[in-house]
Design a protein around this motif. Structure first.
Motif, mmCIF file in Angstrom:
data_model
loop_
_atom_site.group_PDB
_atom_site.id
_atom_site.type_symbol
_atom_site.label_atom_id
_atom_site.label_comp_id
_atom_site.label_asym_id
_atom_site.label_seq_id
_atom_site.Cartn_x
_atom_site.Cartn_y
_atom_site.Cartn_z
ATOM 1 N N TYR A 3 62.051 47.628 62.498
ATOM 2 C CA TYR A 3 63.262 47.329 61.238
ATOM 3 C C TYR A 3 62.985 48.524 60.001
ATOM 4 O O TYR A 3 61.830 48.835 60.084
ATOM 5 N N LEU A 4 64.015 48.921 59.416
ATOM 6 C CA LEU A 4 63.830 49.629 58.441
ATOM 7 C C LEU A 4 64.143 48.975 57.274
ATOM 8 O O LEU A 4 65.107 48.161 56.938
ATOM 9 N N LEU A 5 62.920 48.654 56.229
ATOM 10 C CA LEU A 5 62.936 48.465 54.956
ATOM 11 C C LEU A 5 63.496 49.452 53.693
ATOM 12 O O LEU A 5 62.784 50.318 53.769
ATOM 13 N N MET A 6 64.606 49.232 53.489
ATOM 14 C CA MET A 6 64.950 50.214 52.392
ATOM 15 C C MET A 6 65.157 49.792 51.020
ATOM 16 O O MET A 6 65.341 48.782 50.681
ATOM 17 N N LEU A 7 64.368 50.708 50.175
ATOM 18 C CA LEU A 7 64.014 50.111 48.930
ATOM 19 C C LEU A 7 64.958 50.636 47.812
ATOM 20 O O LEU A 7 65.164 52.034 47.700
ATOM 21 N N TYR A 8 65.773 49.927 47.101
ATOM 22 C CA TYR A 8 66.717 50.489 46.067
ATOM 23 C C TYR A 8 66.119 49.836 44.946
ATOM 24 O O TYR A 8 65.929 48.735 44.646
ATOM 25 N N SER A 9 66.269 50.837 43.851
ATOM 26 C CA SER A 9 66.026 50.447 42.349
ATOM 27 C C SER A 9 66.841 51.399 41.584
ATOM 28 O O SER A 9 67.004 52.560 42.010
ATOM 29 N N ASP A 10 66.688 51.263 40.399
ATOM 30 C CA ASP A 10 67.093 52.258 39.131
ATOM 31 C C ASP A 10 66.047 53.052 38.998
ATOM 32 O O ASP A 10 64.874 52.984 38.545
ATOM 33 N N GLN A 11 66.411 54.358 39.492
ATOM 34 C CA GLN A 11 65.291 55.418 39.438
ATOM 35 C C GLN A 11 65.000 55.950 38.052
ATOM 36 O O GLN A 11 63.945 56.541 38.006
ATOM 37 N N SER A 12 65.618 55.560 37.031
ATOM 38 C CA SER A 12 65.476 55.957 35.783
ATOM 39 C C SER A 12 64.323 55.000 35.251
ATOM 40 O O SER A 12 63.854 55.365 34.163
#
Length: 121
Positions: A3-12
């Motif tokens: 499984y690929l866990l893709m981490l999304y967040s506000d890079q700023s």
């Protein structure tokens, strides 16, 4: 299954954090990675550079178009990933919920499509 866990967040958000908060964040990800490794589910992981470093490639009328920047603008950006080996989706979701990124962003969990004849899936 992988499984690929893709981490999304506000890079700023990282740049707005105090140095002590950044240190705590790094420590949390190190501990999480160590837990994955100790459990024998860690396959790989990486943090990605900011979207300003991205290059997008697509074919239009059979010709390659290369564009600077990400494919889409959004409030959250793909900042990194973990590739894990889990018995099933529930186990992968359990690991995703323990990821430090789940507290300040989104973790997308997606099964990896096994390649026929591949020994890695």
């Amino acid at each position: 299954m992988q499984y690929l866990l893709m981490l999304y967040s506000d890079q700023s958000a990282w740049g707005r954090m105090s140095s002590s908060d950044q240190e705590r964040g790094v420590a949390a990800y190190r501990a999480y990675t160590q837990a994955l490794k100790e459990a024998g589910v860690w396959v790989g992981s990486n943090r990605l550079q900011d979207t300003e470093t991205a290059t997008t490639v697509r074919l239009v009328d059979g010709k390659s178009q290369v564009l600077d920047g990400p494919y889409v603008d959004s409030k959250e950006q793909l900042g990194g990933y973990y590739l894990i080996e889990a018995s099933d989706l529930d186990a992968a979701l359990g690991w995703a919920s323990r990821c430090p990124g789940a507290s300040h962003g989104t973790i997308e969990v997606r099964p990896v499509w096994p390649v026929p004849g591949s020994t890695s899936a």
